[in-house]
Write an enzyme that holds these catalytic residues in place. Structure first.
Site, mmCIF file in Angstrom:
data_model
loop_
_atom_site.group_PDB
_atom_site.id
_atom_site.type_symbol
_atom_site.label_atom_id
_atom_site.label_comp_id
_atom_site.label_asym_id
_atom_site.label_seq_id
_atom_site.Cartn_x
_atom_site.Cartn_y
_atom_site.Cartn_z
ATOM 1 N N CYS A 40 0.944 -1.176 0.075
ATOM 2 C CA CYS A 40 -0.031 0.077 -0.080
ATOM 3 C C CYS A 40 0.678 1.315 0.091
ATOM 4 O O CYS A 40 0.386 2.304 0.003
ATOM 5 C CB CYS A 40 -0.961 -0.014 1.142
ATOM 6 S SG CYS A 40 -2.309 -1.043 0.992
ATOM 7 N N LYS A 88 0.417 3.584 -3.130
ATOM 8 C CA LYS A 88 -0.565 4.552 -3.421
ATOM 9 C C LYS A 88 -0.096 5.824 -3.685
ATOM 10 O O LYS A 88 1.110 6.350 -3.068
ATOM 11 C CB LYS A 88 -1.474 4.715 -2.242
ATOM 12 C CG LYS A 88 -2.093 3.344 -1.807
ATOM 13 C CD LYS A 88 -3.162 3.849 -0.771
ATOM 14 C CE LYS A 88 -4.063 2.810 -0.530
ATOM 15 N NZ LYS A 88 -5.367 2.958 0.467
ATOM 16 N N THR A 147 -16.159 10.548 -0.248
ATOM 17 C CA THR A 147 -15.867 10.395 0.910
ATOM 18 C C THR A 147 -14.504 9.637 1.209
ATOM 19 O O THR A 147 -14.165 9.332 2.187
ATOM 20 C CB THR A 147 -16.915 9.914 1.969
ATOM 21 O OG1 THR A 147 -17.331 8.441 1.437
ATOM 22 C CG2 THR A 147 -17.969 10.868 2.072
ATOM 23 N N ASP A 153 -8.399 -3.635 -5.183
ATOM 24 C CA ASP A 153 -7.056 -2.996 -4.554
ATOM 25 C C ASP A 153 -6.061 -3.820 -5.355
ATOM 26 O O ASP A 153 -6.043 -5.038 -5.231
ATOM 27 C CB ASP A 153 -7.214 -3.120 -3.017
ATOM 28 C CG ASP A 153 -7.247 -1.758 -2.194
ATOM 29 O OD1 ASP A 153 -6.211 -1.158 -2.388
ATOM 30 O OD2 ASP A 153 -8.229 -1.755 -1.574
ATOM 31 N N ASP A 211 -11.406 -4.356 2.291
ATOM 32 C CA ASP A 211 -12.389 -3.209 1.964
ATOM 33 C C ASP A 211 -13.758 -3.737 2.199
ATOM 34 O O ASP A 211 -14.429 -3.014 2.765
ATOM 35 C CB ASP A 211 -12.171 -2.803 0.491
ATOM 36 C CG ASP A 211 -10.769 -2.234 0.466
ATOM 37 O OD1 ASP A 211 -10.237 -1.552 1.546
ATOM 38 O OD2 ASP A 211 -10.184 -1.863 -0.695
#
Length: 423
Positions: free
Chosen positions: A85, A88, A116, A136, A159
């Protein structure tokens, strides 16, 4: 879903839809020169091939895998410029990219969309059923192909749990430098991902592949939940107490792996954390005292807490001493063994964070350290936190802890900001 806008540059797209029986059935002859180039001895780092299914992974291998000849060790992390991650795009850069791009065209059934920065999209199918959809994917965070596949799958499935749902099925997102990696190595990555899908009780039903310059693997995951049980990151309330289900330190410890600074015990610990499925999210979603949930991943604890605060119009307070940390991460962070995303994260949102005078720089770094397949951050009704904490711990999250609270904005503590206090 937070990584869906990951920039993919300089990709030569040789695309192929795939199903498992036909995937990578033959070895390409030009692989062999790269096989030699990236051949390493497993003990070149401080742990030995501990990611195999019989050791740290905790998974089971198929009979075909067990019978297959051992593949030469390939350092997957040497084939990519980032991993996990930490790949990102920084929050501030992502906001710049998406500026004035209209993503939501006003569908009344879209319960949670991109506005959001939540973990997944949610679409109402009926009064009793909502579809949760996420994706992802990232580049290798560890060298072992099986472990890379397992971590990537667990991270993607998380998620759905973070929205309060149960996963239904998954598709693979696969990009591989097929001229550099043996087919058997790529097969092991997919098999590791499939093993985690098996643990989650869902099929890996196919996917899409491209020939890319760096290894990429992840999932698209669909899940279901009752619309009333959806737990977004924007529904926290003033007075809520914050719980974190997993310890921090993934970024620091996986960086240490790449540098040969983490022993086998430390590797097993970080792998166990990254591959633990966040199933407790689905267990808690029907509890009306749990007001909001999100998973802590690439933007670090403070980055994802800020998303909760902005979405809910609240100020967050973190008790620095209460935040659970993996043991080796403390010393590593103090020595500066950290991924580059730590500084990128802080540069992106540090202006919205107030640090108390007793918060050491290394501790701040761990609070913005990118977590791959990190824990859930829960906002729960005050007075219920101890009971809910026990439920989380009983579900297998022994390091879970109460770490802070949320409050209505005041003159000194504005909405969408966080203060970290040494207590």
């Amino acid at each position: 879903m937070k990584s869906i806008f990951r920039l993919c540059t300089s990709i030569t797209a040789k695309q192929q839809k795939w199903a498992f029986p036909s995937l990578l059935g033959s070895q390409r002859p030009e692989v062999h020169q790269w096989q030699e180039r990236f051949l390493t001895v497993s003990r070149s780092s401080s742990f030995s091939s501990s990611g195999s299914p019989s050791t740290s992974s905790g998974g089971t291998s198929s009979s075909d895998d067990a019978a297959a000849p051992e593949q030469p060790q390939v350092r997957l992390t040497q084939l990519s410029h980032g991993g996990g991650c930490g790949c990102k795009i920084a929050p501030s850069k992502l906001q710049e990219i998406l500026h004035n791009v209209q993503l939501d065209f006003g569908s009344p059934e879209l319960l949670v969309g991109a506005s959001t920065s939540d973990d997944a999209a949610v679409y109402r199918l009926s009064s009793t059923q909502a579809l949760i959809l996420t994706t992802d994917f990232f580049m290798p965070i560890v060298d072992d192909p099986w472990d890379f596949g397992r971590v990537a799958a667990a991270n993607a499935i998380s998620d759905v749990y973070a929205m309060g749902g149960k996963p239904l099925l998954a598709l693979s997102v696969l990009g591989m430098p097929v001229n550099k990696l043996p087919a058997g190595v790529i097969r092991r990555i997919i098999a590791g991902g499939a093993d985690v899908c098996r643990q989650a009780g869902i099929p890996l039903a196919g996917g899409h592949s491209i020939d890319s310059p760096e290894p990429i693997f992840g999932l698209v995951v669909a899940g279901l939940a009752h619309p009333d049980h959806i737990r977004a990151n924007s529904t926290a309330r003033p007075g809520d107490v914050l719980l974190l289900t997993k310890p921090l330190g993934v970024g620091a410890m996986t960086t240490a792996v790449k540098k040969g600074l983490l022993d086998e015990q430390g590797y097993r610990q970080v792998m166990a954390t990254m591959t633990q499925l966040n199933t407790v999210g689905a267990l808690l979603s029907a509890d009306t005292r749990v007001h909001a949930m999100t998973d802590v991943t690439g933007f670090g604890l403070l980055g994802h807490l800020l998303e909760v605060c902005r979405g809910s119009g609240l100020h967050g307070r973190v008790a620095a001493g209460a935040v659970p940390l993996m043991g080796p991460a403390r010393g590593l962070a103090a020595r500066g063994v950290l991924p580059g995303a730590v500084q990128r994260n802080w540069d992106s949102y540090g202006a919205s964070v107030s640090l108390g005078s007793g918060v050491e720089p290394w501790l701040r770094d761990l609070f913005v350290d990118p977590q791959t397949s990190g824990g859930l951050l829960l906002a729960v009704e005050r007075g219920t936190e101890e009971e809910i904490l026990r439920r989380v711990q009983d579900a297998g999250f022994a390091s879970a802890a109460v770490i802070g609270s949320l409050e209505a904005p005041t003159a000194g503590r504005t909405a969408g900001t966080v203060s970290v206090e040494q207590q």
